[in-house]
Design an enzyme around this catalytic site. Structure first.
Site, PDB file in Angstrom:
ATOM      1  N   ASP A 199       2.792   5.542  -6.858  1.00 27.38           N
ATOM      2  CA  ASP A 199       4.045   5.456  -6.101  1.00 27.38           C
ATOM      3  C   ASP A 199       5.278   5.301  -6.982  1.00 27.38           C
ATOM      4  OD1 ASP A 199       2.955   5.640  -3.513  1.00 27.38           O
ATOM      5  OD2 ASP A 199       2.207   3.603  -3.708  1.00 27.38           O
ATOM      6  N   HIS A 201       0.875  -1.185   0.000  1.00 21.81           N
ATOM      7  CA  HIS A 201       0.000   0.000   0.000  1.00 21.81           C
ATOM      8  C   HIS A 201       0.912   1.234   0.000  1.00 21.81           C
ATOM      9  CE1 HIS A 201      -3.503   2.366   0.629  1.00 21.81           C
ATOM     10  NE2 HIS A 201      -3.845   2.023   1.857  1.00 21.81           N
ATOM     11  N   HIS A 227      -2.325  -2.338  -9.647  1.00 22.75           N
ATOM     12  CA  HIS A 227      -3.293  -1.759  -8.721  1.00 22.75           C
ATOM     13  C   HIS A 227      -4.518  -2.644  -8.665  1.00 22.75           C
ATOM     14  CE1 HIS A 227      -5.788   1.185  -6.679  1.00 22.75           C
ATOM     15  NE2 HIS A 227      -4.652   1.758  -6.331  1.00 22.75           N
TER      16      HIS A 227
HETATM   17  N1  CMC Z   1       4.858  -7.041 -10.294  1.00 21.87           N
HETATM   18  C1  CMC Z   1       4.764  -8.254 -10.893  1.00 21.87           C
HETATM   19  N2  CMC Z   1       3.615  -8.962 -10.968  1.00 21.87           N
HETATM   20  C2  CMC Z   1       2.523  -8.416 -10.417  1.00 21.87           C
HETATM   21  C3  CMC Z   1       2.543  -7.154  -9.773  1.00 21.87           C
HETATM   22  C4  CMC Z   1       3.774  -6.460  -9.732  1.00 21.87           C
HETATM   23  N3  CMC Z   1       3.854  -5.267  -9.151  1.00 21.87           N
HETATM   24  N4  CMC Z   1       1.311  -6.846  -9.297  1.00 21.87           N
HETATM   25  C5  CMC Z   1       0.528  -7.895  -9.636  1.00 21.87           C
HETATM   26  N5  CMC Z   1       1.262  -8.837 -10.308  1.00 21.87           N
HETATM   27  C6  CMC Z   1       0.763 -10.076 -10.902  1.00 21.87           C
HETATM   28  C7  CMC Z   1       0.520 -11.131  -9.828  1.00 21.87           C
HETATM   29  O1  CMC Z   1       1.652 -11.947  -9.622  1.00 21.87           O
HETATM   30  C8  CMC Z   1      -0.650 -11.885 -10.439  1.00 21.87           C
HETATM   31  O2  CMC Z   1      -0.140 -12.713 -11.448  1.00 21.87           O
HETATM   32  P1  CMC Z   1      -0.795 -14.192 -11.705  1.00 21.87           P
HETATM   33  O3  CMC Z   1      -2.186 -13.919 -12.186  1.00 21.87           O
HETATM   34  O4  CMC Z   1       0.090 -14.842 -12.702  1.00 21.87           O
HETATM   35  O5  CMC Z   1      -0.770 -14.885 -10.361  1.00 21.87           O
HETATM   36  C9  CMC Z   1      -1.482 -10.809 -11.121  1.00 21.87           C
HETATM   37  O6  CMC Z   1      -0.532  -9.787 -11.454  1.00 21.87           O
HETATM   38  C10 CMC Z   1      -2.579 -10.233 -10.244  1.00 21.87           C
HETATM   39  O7  CMC Z   1      -1.998  -9.817  -9.007  1.00 21.87           O
HETATM   40  P2  CMC Z   1      -2.760  -9.719  -7.607  1.00 21.87           P
HETATM   41  O8  CMC Z   1      -1.768  -9.845  -6.516  1.00 21.87           O
HETATM   42  O9  CMC Z   1      -3.910 -10.693  -7.625  1.00 21.87           O
HETATM   43  O10 CMC Z   1      -3.364  -8.252  -7.689  1.00 21.87           O
HETATM   44  P3  CMC Z   1      -3.968  -7.453  -6.476  1.00 21.87           P
HETATM   45  O11 CMC Z   1      -5.045  -6.615  -7.027  1.00 21.87           O
HETATM   46  O12 CMC Z   1      -4.331  -8.360  -5.351  1.00 21.87           O
HETATM   47  O13 CMC Z   1      -2.738  -6.569  -5.970  1.00 21.87           O
HETATM   48  C11 CMC Z   1      -1.241  -4.779  -5.678  1.00 21.87           C
HETATM   49  C12 CMC Z   1      -2.619  -5.214  -6.199  1.00 21.87           C
HETATM   50  C13 CMC Z   1      -1.145  -3.253  -5.758  1.00 21.87           C
HETATM   51  C14 CMC Z   1      -1.089  -5.216  -4.205  1.00 21.87           C
HETATM   52  C15 CMC Z   1      -0.132  -5.445  -6.553  1.00 21.87           C
HETATM   53  O14 CMC Z   1      -0.267  -5.036  -7.896  1.00 21.87           O
HETATM   54  C16 CMC Z   1       1.270  -5.126  -6.027  1.00 21.87           C
HETATM   55  O15 CMC Z   1       1.746  -5.830  -5.128  1.00 21.87           O
HETATM   56  N6  CMC Z   1       1.947  -4.068  -6.579  1.00 21.87           N
HETATM   57  C17 CMC Z   1       3.243  -3.654  -6.087  1.00 21.87           C
HETATM   58  C18 CMC Z   1       3.074  -2.814  -4.818  1.00 21.87           C
HETATM   59  C19 CMC Z   1       2.571  -1.430  -5.124  1.00 21.87           C
HETATM   60  O16 CMC Z   1       3.062  -0.731  -6.002  1.00 21.87           O
HETATM   61  N7  CMC Z   1       1.581  -0.984  -4.327  1.00 21.87           N
HETATM   62  C20 CMC Z   1       1.045   0.374  -4.412  1.00 21.87           C
HETATM   63  C21 CMC Z   1      -0.363   0.410  -4.869  1.00 21.87           C
HETATM   64  S1  CMC Z   1      -0.877   2.064  -5.384  1.00 21.87           S
HETATM   65  C22 CMC Z   1      -0.807   3.014  -3.941  1.00 21.87           C
HETATM   66  C23 CMC Z   1      -1.921   2.739  -3.036  1.00 21.87           C
HETATM   67  O17 CMC Z   1      -3.036   3.219  -3.314  1.00 21.87           O
HETATM   68  O18 CMC Z   1      -1.688   2.054  -2.045  1.00 21.87           O
END
Ligand code: CMC
Length: 427
Positions: free
Chosen positions: A362, A267, A306
């Site tokens: 970010d 986050h 996201h």
């Molecule tokens: N790098 C590589 N792969 C990713 C990433 C990433 N940053 N984010 C998601 N994926 C992949 C993930 O491995 C999954 O792949 P598969 O379908 O093969 O298993 C797919 O994309 C879907 O991911 P998810 O974890 O189910 O997606 P989510 O909606 O639960 O997670 C997130 C959203 C923001 C936690 C995630 O994208 C992440 O960890 N990003 C990096 C951390 C980040 O930048 N966070 C800041 C968010 S914006 C600021 C805020 O509002 O907080």
């Protein structure tokens, strides 16, 4: 056409008509679906709340697939261009933008709350020099609860607004005192002649000069970054705020809890994690290898992806523009080349394209903060200060919500059935 959903339970052959309101069904309606009288009834199951609306809100409107973000109906791009952070706080709290008189009264009201009780200051001096600024921020915001016992009267709208103004006024002071403490520098008292962000920069950076005047480009850049971070509907930390406040805990401890939820790298902690990542990569030629490791599942590309935006994050576009303006003043952050190469490669790569992974807010913000002289550990605090406005607006909305309930989710229990503790289980 009737606004209902017909459900047939093939276990029993029974049919149900569920009312559709605002395009949604109430999960409680599912409880009537039972296999027999003793059955608890059906629940919806949604780990991580991927498809659950937990409130009705009129504050922030987000259309993830189109990359749209609006506060009270106003597009984020227009607010970033024409408004100020304090006016946006007014908008979030009151539903309308202030006129000139309301705007200056509001600014005066907030600046009346920028001082910290001297005992708070002394308490902050007790943290070690290397204490993480988010730990200091969370603990100090929680400690404010002990100084303002009137905050417990959460049912009174006037008291609520007073606490909200206190928090908006004091969070920059707390953040800057945490920084000064980590450097062994004397605390700088607020200067109410300065703008909200001008004063924050003053409390951060003033040394022996009689008056600190921030560079206007940097002051405005920080103000716009604060606008962009002010609210983001029901994200992890805002949901935490609503969860905690639903027990009628006071807003200081509730904001501390929300800030704790923000702290994690998935986050608000992502801005710090992005900078760590860019430093680890170091140079443009190492980017391709790093992306390969991300695709292999070994790492996540921080600042990418996201839960809601499956198109470009509209905040990221504005942040990138601000970066150019800031670098003209501060000089170019060399890591920007690594970031741009990372973005270029990732946006062309099938892995990221298929999963709709784009830079989020970010991705570039940390580079700006670093160029402005903020230490990396303080980045998430720079997210927490403006987001305090969103948490408080959502809290005030919750407290007036006719559907107000303490948050209490159900679970899908799949553990063992009843069993008995053996008399000799320690043997
Ligand atoms: N790098 C590589 N792969 C990713 C990433 C990433 N940053 N984010 C998601 N994926 C992949 C993930 O491995 C999954 O792949 P598969 O379908 O093969 O298993 C797919 O994309 C879907 O991911 P998810 O974890 O189910 O997606 P989510 O909606 O639960 O997670 C997130 C959203 C923001 C936690 C995630 O994208 C992440 O960890 N990003 C990096 C951390 C980040 O930048 N966070 C800041 C968010 S914006 C600021 C805020 O509002 O907080």
């Amino acid at each position: 056409m009737s606004d209902t959903l017909s459900i047939k339970d093939n276990r029993t052959g029974k049919e149900y008509e569920i009312e559709i309101v605002d395009g949604n069904i109430s999960a409680s309606q599912l409880r009537q679906i039972k296999i027999n009288e003793g059955d608890f009834g059906m629940m919806s199951y949604d780990p991580g709340y991927l498809n659950t609306a937990n409130c009705t809100s009129r504050i922030t409107d987000l259309h993830g697939s189109e990359g749209i973000l609006r506060y009270r109906g106003y597009p984020i791009e227009q607010l970033a261009e024409k408004s100020t952070f304090l006016d946006v706080v007014y908008l979030l709290f009151n539903g309308e933008l202030p006129n000139a008189q309301q705007s200056s009264d509001w600014e005066e009201r907030i600046t009346h709350h920028t001082m910290l009780h001297e005992k708070t200051k002394r308490m902050m001096g007790g943290f070690n020099y290397d204490a993480h600024p988010m730990g200091v921020f969370i603990s100090t915001v929680a400690a404010l609860s002990t100084f303002y016992p009137d905050a417990k009267d959460v049912n009174d709208p006037e008291t609520r607004m007073l606490q909200a103004c206190r928090l908006i006024g004091k969070t920059p002071t707390i953040a800057s005192y945490a920084y000064r403490n980590s450097r062994g520098l004397p605390y700088i008292y607020p200067d109410n002649e300065l703008s909200y962000t001008g004063n924050f920069l003053n409390m951060m950076y003033r040394m022996v000069e009689p008056r600190y005047q921030a560079h206007p480009v940097l002051e405005r850049a920080l103000d716009v970054l604060f606008i962009l971070h002010a609210d983001h509907e029901q994200n992890c930390s805002t949901s935490a705020m609503r969860n905690i406040a639903s027990s009628k805990a006071d807003p200081f401890v509730s904001v501390a809890g929300a800030a704790a939820a923000l702290y994690g790298p998935s986050h608000g902690g992502a801005n710090e994690a992005v900078l760590n990542m860019l430093r680890e990569i170091g140079t443009k030629d190492k980017v391709a290898d790093y992306v390969k490791r991300c695709k292999g599942g070994e790492l996540r590309l921080m600042g990418f992806g996201h839960r809601v935006y499956k198109n470009y994050d509209p905040r990221a576009r504005i942040v990138k523009e601000i970066a150019d303006e800031v670098f003209e003043v501060t000089g170019r952050n060399p890591l920007i080349d690594v970031a741009m190469e990372l973005e270029r490669i990732a946006l062309e790569d099938e892995y990221f394209v298929k999963r709709n992974l784009y830079p989020n807010v970010d991705f570039y913000s940390g580079l700006i903060y670093e160029a402005m002289g903020f230490p990396m550990e303080a980045f998430t605090v720079l997210f927490a200060i403006p987001r305090t406005a969103g948490w408080l607006a959502q809290w005030m909305e919750l407290m007036d919500d006719p559907e107000f309930r303490i948050t209490r989710p159900r679970q899908n229990y799949q553990g063992s059935g009843e069993r008995h503790v053996p008399d000799n289980y320690r043997r």
